[in-house]
Design an enzyme around this catalytic site. Sequence first.
Site, mmCIF file in Angstrom:
data_model
loop_
_atom_site.group_PDB
_atom_site.id
_atom_site.type_symbol
_atom_site.label_atom_id
_atom_site.label_comp_id
_atom_site.label_asym_id
_atom_site.label_seq_id
_atom_site.Cartn_x
_atom_site.Cartn_y
_atom_site.Cartn_z
ATOM 1 N N ASP A 25 0.863 -1.120 0.065
ATOM 2 C CA ASP A 25 0.112 -0.051 0.226
ATOM 3 C C ASP A 25 0.898 1.216 0.108
ATOM 4 O O ASP A 25 1.698 1.371 0.960
ATOM 5 C CB ASP A 25 -0.978 -0.198 1.332
ATOM 6 C CG ASP A 25 -1.878 1.282 1.286
ATOM 7 O OD1 ASP A 25 -2.013 1.858 0.424
ATOM 8 O OD2 ASP A 25 -2.388 1.535 2.591
ATOM 9 N N ASN A 27 -0.555 4.595 -0.454
ATOM 10 C CA ASN A 27 -1.049 5.879 0.135
ATOM 11 C C ASN A 27 -1.729 5.756 1.395
ATOM 12 O O ASN A 27 -2.483 6.647 1.809
ATOM 13 C CB ASN A 27 -2.213 6.429 -1.061
ATOM 14 C CG ASN A 27 -3.063 5.247 -1.320
ATOM 15 O OD1 ASN A 27 -3.003 4.379 -0.923
ATOM 16 N ND2 ASN A 27 -4.107 5.856 -2.096
ATOM 17 N N ASP A 29 -3.999 3.851 2.739
ATOM 18 C CA ASP A 29 -5.640 3.646 2.666
ATOM 19 C C ASP A 29 -5.898 2.082 3.115
ATOM 20 O O ASP A 29 -6.842 1.605 3.221
ATOM 21 C CB ASP A 29 -6.416 3.973 1.419
ATOM 22 C CG ASP A 29 -5.979 3.040 0.364
ATOM 23 O OD1 ASP A 29 -4.960 2.337 0.308
ATOM 24 O OD2 ASP A 29 -6.577 3.481 -0.628
ATOM 25 N N ASP A 33 -1.535 -1.176 -4.020
ATOM 26 C CA ASP A 33 -1.978 -0.464 -5.323
ATOM 27 C C ASP A 33 -0.614 -0.376 -6.048
ATOM 28 O O ASP A 33 0.378 -1.048 -5.788
ATOM 29 C CB ASP A 33 -2.151 0.893 -4.506
ATOM 30 C CG ASP A 33 -1.317 1.515 -3.840
ATOM 31 O OD1 ASP A 33 0.097 1.490 -3.891
ATOM 32 O OD2 ASP A 33 -1.683 2.234 -2.630
ATOM 33 N N ASP A 102 -4.254 -10.316 -16.239
ATOM 34 C CA ASP A 102 -5.099 -11.538 -15.885
ATOM 35 C C ASP A 102 -6.379 -11.236 -17.050
ATOM 36 O O ASP A 102 -7.044 -10.002 -16.782
ATOM 37 C CB ASP A 102 -5.368 -11.213 -14.402
ATOM 38 C CG ASP A 102 -5.986 -12.786 -13.770
ATOM 39 O OD1 ASP A 102 -6.672 -13.532 -14.484
ATOM 40 O OD2 ASP A 102 -5.518 -13.065 -12.690
ATOM 41 N N ASP A 205 -8.488 -16.615 -16.908
ATOM 42 C CA ASP A 205 -9.156 -17.169 -15.972
ATOM 43 C C ASP A 205 -10.149 -18.381 -16.304
ATOM 44 O O ASP A 205 -10.771 -18.184 -17.462
ATOM 45 C CB ASP A 205 -9.913 -15.887 -15.397
ATOM 46 C CG ASP A 205 -10.488 -16.316 -14.024
ATOM 47 O OD1 ASP A 205 -9.882 -16.760 -12.927
ATOM 48 O OD2 ASP A 205 -11.844 -16.380 -14.041
ATOM 49 N N GLU A 259 -6.036 -20.845 -16.859
ATOM 50 C CA GLU A 259 -6.502 -21.588 -15.822
ATOM 51 C C GLU A 259 -7.522 -22.616 -16.103
ATOM 52 O O GLU A 259 -8.534 -22.099 -16.610
ATOM 53 C CB GLU A 259 -7.118 -20.641 -14.608
ATOM 54 C CG GLU A 259 -7.301 -21.302 -13.488
ATOM 55 C CD GLU A 259 -8.262 -20.695 -12.580
ATOM 56 O OE1 GLU A 259 -8.323 -20.721 -11.367
ATOM 57 O OE2 GLU A 259 -9.287 -20.143 -13.162
ATOM 58 N N HIS A 338 -3.540 -17.260 -5.317
ATOM 59 C CA HIS A 338 -4.502 -16.474 -4.502
ATOM 60 C C HIS A 338 -5.787 -17.106 -4.151
ATOM 61 O O HIS A 338 -6.589 -16.608 -3.411
ATOM 62 C CB HIS A 338 -4.729 -15.090 -5.190
ATOM 63 C CG HIS A 338 -5.698 -15.431 -6.534
ATOM 64 N ND1 HIS A 338 -5.191 -15.930 -7.632
ATOM 65 C CD2 HIS A 338 -6.800 -15.263 -6.805
ATOM 66 C CE1 HIS A 338 -5.845 -16.124 -8.428
ATOM 67 N NE2 HIS A 338 -7.061 -15.511 -7.975
ATOM 68 N N ASP A 339 -5.792 -18.413 -4.567
ATOM 69 C CA ASP A 339 -6.953 -19.229 -4.305
ATOM 70 C C ASP A 339 -6.610 -20.438 -3.392
ATOM 71 O O ASP A 339 -7.545 -21.321 -3.205
ATOM 72 C CB ASP A 339 -7.716 -19.710 -5.484
ATOM 73 C CG ASP A 339 -8.123 -18.681 -6.371
ATOM 74 O OD1 ASP A 339 -8.596 -17.734 -6.012
ATOM 75 O OD2 ASP A 339 -8.250 -19.109 -7.965
HETATM 76 O O1 ISL Z 1 -10.888 -21.495 -5.438
HETATM 77 C C1 ISL Z 1 -11.602 -22.051 -6.093
HETATM 78 C C2 ISL Z 1 -12.741 -22.217 -5.759
HETATM 79 O O2 ISL Z 1 -12.480 -22.953 -4.443
HETATM 80 C C3 ISL Z 1 -11.359 -22.459 -7.348
HETATM 81 O O3 ISL Z 1 -12.484 -23.352 -7.802
HETATM 82 C C4 ISL Z 1 -11.567 -21.370 -8.306
HETATM 83 O O4 ISL Z 1 -12.975 -20.575 -8.356
HETATM 84 C C5 ISL Z 1 -11.339 -21.438 -9.831
HETATM 85 O O5 ISL Z 1 -10.072 -21.866 -9.477
HETATM 86 C C6 ISL Z 1 -11.382 -20.453 -10.753
HETATM 87 O O6 ISL Z 1 -10.700 -19.276 -10.167
HETATM 88 C C7 ISL Z 1 -10.550 -18.212 -10.885
HETATM 89 O O7 ISL Z 1 -11.795 -17.518 -11.217
HETATM 90 C C8 ISL Z 1 -12.822 -17.046 -10.090
HETATM 91 C C9 ISL Z 1 -11.958 -16.381 -8.841
HETATM 92 O O8 ISL Z 1 -12.786 -16.192 -7.966
HETATM 93 C C10 ISL Z 1 -10.766 -16.770 -8.586
HETATM 94 O O9 ISL Z 1 -9.971 -15.978 -7.862
HETATM 95 C C11 ISL Z 1 -9.833 -17.245 -9.963
HETATM 96 O O10 ISL Z 1 -8.588 -17.747 -9.646
HETATM 97 C C12 ISL Z 1 -13.923 -16.520 -10.612
HETATM 98 O O11 ISL Z 1 -13.355 -15.550 -11.523
HETATM 99 CA CA CA Z 2 -3.312 2.136 -1.404
#
Ligand code: ISL
Ligand code: CA
Length: 567
Positions: A25, A27, A29, A33, A102, A205, A259, A338-339
């Site tokens: 971050d 700034n 908040d 960013d 992405d 995605d 993905e 991130h998932d």
């Molecule tokens: O993390 C999951 C659910 O538990 C995965 O099934 C995930 O939803 C799937 O891999 C798709 O992920 C991607 O598209 C989603 C988004 O929420 C995820 O962050 C992204 O990586 C919808 O756009």
């Molecule tokens: Ca910020």
Amino acid sequence: MNAMKYEKWYKEAVVYQIYPRSFQDSNQDGIGDIQGIIQRLDYLVKLGINVVWLSPVYKSPNDDNGYDISDYTDILSEFGTLEDWKQMLGEMHKRGIKLVMDLVANHTSDEHPWFVESKSSLDNPKRDYYIWRKGKNNGRKPPNNWTSFFTGKAWEYDPHTNEYYLHLFSKKQPDLNWENPKVRNETKEILRYWLDLGVDGFRCDVINIFSKKEGLPNGKWKIALTGSEHYLNEPKIHEYLRELKRDVLSKYDCFTVGETVFVTTMEALEYVGEKREELDMVFHFEHMAVDTINNKWFITKFKPKKLVKVLSKWQEDLNGRKHPEFGEGWNALYFENHDQPRSVSRFGCDGVYWQTSAKMLATALYFQKGTPYIYQGQEIGMTNAHFVRLEQYKDIETHNIYKIGRSMLHFTHKRMMKKIKYMSRDNARTPMQWTNEKYAGFSKTSPWIEVNPNKNVINASLQQTDPDSILSYYKQIIALRKKHRVLIHGEYREWRQPSPNLYIYERKEDAECIVVMTNFSRKSILPRIPNVLARENFEYLMGNYGMQPLSPHQQMRPYEARVYLLK
Ligand code: ISL
Ligand code: CA
């Protein structure tokens, strides 16, 4: 321009994923960013990575943290402006870092102008941009029984036009209708827009669910994702991908990583086989399911053997020998994004063997054949969040599953919290731990999601000056990959072991051979190494127990990793 002109640079790349909301971050908040990213680029240069995959920074109401886009060509103001973004790209390129954006094109946000128009009337020209159907039983029931990735029905009723729209994710993420050529053309425009601004590739995605079976038939009932057999890898998705490649991607020096959820190795080859002209690599999920049964929320004990089996299968099957008609495929090597929960908490040990096991996991993964992906914080061994209250979690998926678990499955609060603690996506989304300051150097103010309480012990600033840190070890791995060509192009072969907890493999090309040995347990185990190989045949390259071991035949200590050059 011709596609063949370009070298496949992505094979030698090391990618670093930035989840912008949680990286830095600038700034104050509480939200990461773009200027924050710029401040940290020199850190990435020192790490040795040369590509950044940036999770979505587009305009979005943030129902799903940016994966619900309302304007594909502009930047979310919380993250900065398009000018900031251009500055970031310039600063990256100046440092030899490429940028992968992405592409979220299975769905838009319901606040995207296309959807606003689409829902305004039955005969709006954009009506067919999305998937609208009449309900069954005089409109009282949804058009079919499909369920959403985030649990619950995949259809939402719109009283204004008396029809339902499909949303495979949240109801604020309506699915686009990819059978409509106009939708495909819009996507091409978006790709061109960013490519012309200078981006170097896209992470696409959920790319294997774009095409839905004609007639949208009911699916077989399943505990999760009822209906998925009617949209996973439908034949038309391959046509659409070739169309994107032919019309846009092949005209630029860029790469794509798709993905692809629930794909087998053979299905993956249809996307990434070199002769297919579709995608350059995919993220599969088979190794992300080894500690679950059928569904990510039904968690079972992690068994290293299962993981190793899956890793080897992907290495072997993608080499293309079984299906020469597709050509060779290229792997994307990842344990985190991130998932997913943090890998050290999941496949290693985030207690006593925290440091050793984090290094071991990196060794096991990143010397395989494919392009390494490092998720922010993984390189310092960040662990799961260890939150204790539901309110500490911010993710829509986590809150949805909690509700369903409590109300429909009648699971106790304690049981649901245990699942969430292990599997919630927020485990990966806590702020990057830069320092031991109050907010971990991520921000000077309370961040959008709480900082992991272990930031005093686990942070980048401590590790930067420590030659034995996880961070220093990652640098060593990346440097070694750059030094030995065999680690990029060499063939993969597993040296099968009697112990289910040892994972040993070689990479070999011509006379060069590197052997990677890892122990996935807290016990010492004797490795099985061909007797013909004497101690003199092994040159020790690196490992996570500091000093060189006496012999490669020696016991593998708890979570030990050793890498040798075989002579
Ligand atoms: O993390 C999951 C659910 O538990 C995965 O099934 C995930 O939803 C799937 O891999 C798709 O992920 C991607 O598209 C989603 C988004 O929420 C995820 O962050 C992204 O990586 C919808 O756009
Ligand atoms: Ca910020």
